[in-house]
Design a protein around this motif. Structure first.
Motif, PDB file in Angstrom:
ATOM      1  N   GLU A  37       0.889  -0.985   0.025  1.00 49.29           N
ATOM      2  CA  GLU A  37      -0.106  -0.084   0.109  1.00 49.29           C
ATOM      3  C   GLU A  37       0.829   1.210   0.202  1.00 49.29           C
ATOM      4  O   GLU A  37       1.587   1.453   0.828  1.00 49.29           O
ATOM      5  N   TYR A  38       0.447   2.236  -1.015  1.00 47.33           N
ATOM      6  CA  TYR A  38       1.561   3.356  -1.216  1.00 47.33           C
ATOM      7  C   TYR A  38       0.560   4.485  -0.742  1.00 47.33           C
ATOM      8  O   TYR A  38      -0.138   5.045  -1.393  1.00 47.33           O
ATOM      9  N   ALA A  39       1.156   4.832   0.575  1.00 47.73           N
ATOM     10  CA  ALA A  39       0.422   6.077   1.132  1.00 47.73           C
ATOM     11  C   ALA A  39       0.191   7.507   0.245  1.00 47.73           C
ATOM     12  O   ALA A  39      -1.102   8.023   0.319  1.00 47.73           O
ATOM     13  N   ILE A  40       1.225   7.739  -0.010  1.00 47.27           N
ATOM     14  CA  ILE A  40       1.220   9.132  -0.819  1.00 47.27           C
ATOM     15  C   ILE A  40       0.445   8.764  -2.176  1.00 47.27           C
ATOM     16  O   ILE A  40      -0.142   9.887  -2.674  1.00 47.27           O
ATOM     17  N   GLU A  41       0.393   7.883  -3.023  1.00 49.79           N
ATOM     18  CA  GLU A  41      -0.909   7.643  -4.091  1.00 49.79           C
ATOM     19  C   GLU A  41      -2.069   7.623  -3.694  1.00 49.79           C
ATOM     20  O   GLU A  41      -2.709   8.186  -4.286  1.00 49.79           O
ATOM     21  N   ALA A  42      -2.169   7.276  -2.521  1.00 43.46           N
ATOM     22  CA  ALA A  42      -3.648   6.987  -2.068  1.00 43.46           C
ATOM     23  C   ALA A  42      -4.063   8.651  -1.902  1.00 43.46           C
ATOM     24  O   ALA A  42      -5.156   8.977  -1.977  1.00 43.46           O
ATOM     25  N   GLU A  43      -3.338   9.503  -1.074  1.00 46.14           N
ATOM     26  CA  GLU A  43      -3.454  11.038  -0.923  1.00 46.14           C
ATOM     27  C   GLU A  43      -3.606  11.570  -2.343  1.00 46.14           C
ATOM     28  O   GLU A  43      -4.452  12.601  -2.295  1.00 46.14           O
ATOM     29  N   ARG A  44      -2.888  11.112  -3.253  1.00 49.10           N
ATOM     30  CA  ARG A  44      -2.759  11.848  -4.568  1.00 49.10           C
ATOM     31  C   ARG A  44      -4.153  11.526  -5.510  1.00 49.10           C
ATOM     32  O   ARG A  44      -4.527  11.853  -6.631  1.00 49.10           O
ATOM     33  N   GLY A  45      -4.925  10.577  -4.804  1.00 51.41           N
ATOM     34  CA  GLY A  45      -5.995  10.196  -5.602  1.00 51.41           C
ATOM     35  C   GLY A  45      -5.984   9.006  -6.742  1.00 51.41           C
ATOM     36  O   GLY A  45      -6.701   8.762  -7.638  1.00 51.41           O
ATOM     37  N   PHE A  46      -4.506   8.436  -6.776  1.00 55.09           N
ATOM     38  CA  PHE A  46      -4.501   7.184  -7.562  1.00 55.09           C
ATOM     39  C   PHE A  46      -4.474   6.149  -7.117  1.00 55.09           C
ATOM     40  O   PHE A  46      -4.511   5.658  -5.952  1.00 55.09           O
ATOM     41  N   GLY A  47      -4.313   4.985  -7.934  1.00 53.69           N
ATOM     42  CA  GLY A  47      -4.399   3.705  -7.317  1.00 53.69           C
ATOM     43  C   GLY A  47      -3.061   3.366  -6.527  1.00 53.69           C
ATOM     44  O   GLY A  47      -1.782   4.107  -6.759  1.00 53.69           O
ATOM     45  N   PHE A  48      -3.199   2.545  -5.646  1.00 53.45           N
ATOM     46  CA  PHE A  48      -2.256   2.651  -4.468  1.00 53.45           C
ATOM     47  C   PHE A  48      -1.892   1.215  -3.982  1.00 53.45           C
ATOM     48  O   PHE A  48      -1.032   1.237  -2.944  1.00 53.45           O
ATOM     49  N   HIS A  49      -2.378   0.394  -4.762  1.00 56.25           N
ATOM     50  CA  HIS A  49      -1.667  -1.058  -4.311  1.00 56.25           C
ATOM     51  C   HIS A  49      -1.006  -1.671  -5.282  1.00 56.25           C
ATOM     52  O   HIS A  49      -1.410  -1.720  -6.488  1.00 56.25           O
ATOM     53  N   GLU A  50      -0.196  -2.629  -4.948  1.00 53.49           N
ATOM     54  CA  GLU A  50       0.707  -3.108  -6.010  1.00 53.49           C
ATOM     55  C   GLU A  50       1.197  -4.567  -5.394  1.00 53.49           C
ATOM     56  O   GLU A  50       1.341  -4.822  -4.140  1.00 53.49           O
ATOM     57  N   ASP A  51       1.417  -5.454  -6.309  1.00 55.65           N
ATOM     58  CA  ASP A  51       1.958  -7.028  -6.136  1.00 55.65           C
ATOM     59  C   ASP A  51       3.329  -6.885  -6.718  1.00 55.65           C
ATOM     60  O   ASP A  51       3.472  -6.442  -7.715  1.00 55.65           O
ATOM     61  N   LEU A  52       4.437  -7.599  -6.040  1.00 55.81           N
ATOM     62  CA  LEU A  52       5.656  -7.558  -6.320  1.00 55.81           C
ATOM     63  C   LEU A  52       6.047  -9.162  -6.490  1.00 55.81           C
ATOM     64  O   LEU A  52       5.529 -10.050  -5.730  1.00 55.81           O
ATOM     65  N   TYR A  53       7.012  -9.316  -7.371  1.00 54.46           N
ATOM     66  CA  TYR A  53       7.421 -10.623  -7.492  1.00 54.46           C
ATOM     67  C   TYR A  53       8.602 -11.028  -6.922  1.00 54.46           C
ATOM     68  O   TYR A  53       9.877 -10.111  -7.049  1.00 54.46           O
ATOM     69  N   GLN A  54       8.877 -11.934  -6.306  1.00 53.32           N
ATOM     70  CA  GLN A  54      10.214 -12.682  -5.434  1.00 53.32           C
ATOM     71  C   GLN A  54      10.653 -13.763  -6.361  1.00 53.32           C
ATOM     72  O   GLN A  54      10.227 -14.732  -5.939  1.00 53.32           O
TER      73      GLN A  54
END
Length: 643
Positions: A208-225
């Protein structure tokens, strides 16, 4: 050096609101927060510019880091998930510093561990190092570090979600891991000194990317390990992440070279204060390659190189930091792209043709050239390589160029047509222009007059007969007759036919601050006093008076809401430069202007560490907003700091 202690580092809110930035001189970057939790889609350990300085892709988002002491695991990482922070490695951070690049100190199970991150100049390469600074009390303790890279492999404006077609196949060799590229993404190389490598293949979900949420954009991401590396932490643990194959044996030299490069930057400014040293290093982060020359990235993380921003920032970023050679290469590079008397407003991310939708970048280009030759005395450069192009620029503006830009019968410069945004107040939502300012904006007239006087000086020096002074005289008479707002004792913002826009905005300050001013001393003083009383804040100038019913005091909300308020109240840090210049002009006996920049200098250790952001809320406490690191904010603070 910027130093944060445990009180800040151990507080998730405090250390997550402080960011760090590493750049490499070709448009790439590494960036995140002190806590280690990414709060932006742009945060990553390696964002590579594939068409320098643009075409940026997020490759390695971050590392999950775990220290293992005799089998007991301690997570150094931190991540924000919906409703939770996990792990909470920030609690182990006792110190963070920029010295000159990001360095963390962790205290874990009696161990003092140092982590450092830097980028290699001129390469899409990030170097990360971990080492134990103290020997364990029990010598036979087994000390290990486990790293799990998390990949995004996407355009830096996008977000990654789990994708079963994602090609995460790696080639493993001793001390080296390689991922083949597909048609659109580069190869990815990891050079390391791990003692073990284990295949992964798992997805981590819902960062969860807090600043993206504040900016009104999509703010969740999945990452590959894709894999995990285990290091012997009794030795230094090293990993080099790159789009090229690097030899780990080079790591000490890479580090020494980068330290020396930054020390050389500081040697250009001599024995100056700590703030100027920080700003000099900040300035360097915006200077990047374009073609065979140089350009200036307008801001990190999402801006490309904009003509307007480049020319405004240029004197501060290069001349004030002892790098006139860089100024010359930037000017030369932009001169190659002049079209119909205009330099580009923007070079698009995807490599399309440059955009020319502006009226002021070209006029700032002339002012940047004036500042350069005043600083260096290189008039031969102007005469041989630039003068004919500058003469052509004036000719195009007189007879008319794109977007209805032309000199009117009164000698002033008209610009604009429906649906266009040509000044620096350029917010646009779909087909709606928030501040169209069609007609004759006040700062455009100031820049046009300044440009004419610059050209007159060049023509006189070069023994060329021309009519620039006569054109300037006509513009000055018309300007003073049409733009003075007697009831408010200041200048109108825009004049168009019989209409006068009486909005109190900062644009009028340029009629005082530029080298050549059309105003009498009495009127110049009145303008500065009006701007100081209604627009000045500790962080720069508001874009609109608080008394205006359109004023917006906080820059928050959806992208549309923020764009609509972008120039309707937010404080712009870069405007401190012209304000200080204007103030000094009308108050020649008041040499002390440091009070106007005190808060901006303190801001260097408050948000993007070592940098100055784009805007602040118009209302106190003036929270930082917008782009975290802005070129003209740094450049104009540098210029304002010159004695």
């Amino acid at each position: 050096m910027i130093l944060l202690d445990q009180d800040i580092c151990g507080d998730f809110a405090a250390c997550s609101s402080r960011e760090w930035l590493e750049t490499n001189g070709i448009g790439s970057y590494a960036s995140s927060t002190v806590s280690g939790a990414n709060t932006r889609r742009y945060h990553a350990m390696l964002v590579a510019a594939m068409r320098p300085p643009l075409g940026r892709v997020v490759l390695v988002s971050k590392f999950e880091e775990t220290v293992i002491v005799d089998g007991e695991r301690f997570d150094l990482s931190s991540n924000q998930y919906p409703g939770a922070v996990y792990p909470e490695g920030f609690k182990f951070i006792t110190e963070f510093r920029l010295d000159p690049y990001p360095i963390w100190i962790y205290s874990v199970a009696g161990l003092i561990i140092e982590k450092s991150v830097f980028m290699v100049h001129g390469e899409n390469t990030t170097v990360c190092r971990w080492r134990a600074l103290n020997q364990p009390a029990i010598p036979h303790l087994k000390l290990q570090l486990e790293l799990r890279p998390l990949l995004a492999v996407r355009d830096h404006h996008d977000l990654r979600r789990e994708d079963h077609s994602f090609d995460g196949l790696f080639e493993f060799k001793s001390g080296y891991v390689h991922m083949n590229s597909d048609a659109e993404m580069p190869s990815l190389h990891f050079a390391h000194n791990a003692v073990a490598c284990e295949a992964g293949g798992e997805w981590y979900h819902n960062f969860e990317y807090a600043i993206e949420a504040e900016r009104g954009f999509g703010f969740h991401e999945d990452l590959y390990q894709p894999f995990a590396l285990t290091f012997d932490l009794s030795l230094t643990a090293d990993i080099v992440v790159s789009t090229e194959r690097r030899d780990l044996a080079e790591i000490e030299k890479l580090q020494a070279d980068e330290i020396e490069r930054r020390e050389n930057l500081l040697s250009n400014i001599g024995t100056q204060g700590e703030t100027l040293k920080l700003l000099t290093l900040a300035a360097d982060q915006f200077i990047v390659d374009r073609g065979g020359g140089k350009t200036i990235i307008a801001g990190y993380h999402w801006f490309s190189d904009w003509g307007r921003d480049t020319m405004i920032a240029l004197p501060g970023l290069t001349l004030a930091t002892g790098r006139p050679d860089i100024a010359k290469t930037v000017i030369t590079e932009f001169a190659k792209h002049i079209s119909q008397g205009m330099i580009p407003n923007r070079f698009p991310d995807l490599g399309e043709m440059p955009e020319y939708n502006n009226v002021d970048a070209t006029l700032w280009f002339l002012e940047a050239i004036r500042a350069y030759v005043e600083h260096t005395g290189e008039y031969d450069f102007v005469r041989v390589e630039l003068y004919d192009k500058l003469r052509d620029i004036i000719d195009w503006h007189v007879r008319g160029t794109r977007y209805n830009i032309h000199v009117d019968t009164d000698g002033l410069l008209f610009a604009g047509e429906e649906g266009t945004q040509l000044t620096w107040m350029d917010a646009k939502i779909g087909d709606w222009v928030a501040t169209p300012r069609i007609g004759k904006p006040v700062e455009i007239q100031a820049l046009w007059y300044n440009a004419l006087r610059i050209m007159a000086e060049f023509a006189t020096r070069f023994g060329i007969e021309d009519n620039f002074d006569e054109m300037a005289d006509i513009a000055r008479e018309s300007f003073n007759g049409q733009f003075w707002n007697g009831s408010a004792n200041c200048l109108f913002d825009v004049v168009n036919s019989n209409s006068r826009d009486a909005s109190i905005r900062p644009n009028q300050i340029f009629a005082v601050s530029l080298k050549h001013s059309m105003l009498s001393p009495v009127r110049a003083l009145a303008v500065v006093e009006k701007v100081e009383s209604e627009l000045l804040t500790p962080y720069g100038l508001r874009s609109l008076s608080r008394a205006d019913p359109r004023y917006v005091g906080t820059y928050v909300g959806s992208p549309q809401e923020r764009d609509a308020s972008y120039h309707q109240g937010p404080v712009w840090a870069w405007l401190v430069g012209p304000f200080v210049e204007a103030y000094r002009r009308v108050h020649p006996d008041d040499a002390s202007t440091e009070r106007f920049t005190t808060k901006l200098r303190e801001h260097l250790s408050e948000a993007m560490l070592g940098q100055i952001c784009e805007i602040f809320d118009g209302d106190a406490p003036h929270a930082p907003r917008g782009c975290a690191a802005q070129a003209w904010s740094v450049g104009e603070l540098l210029r304002a700091s010159e004695k």
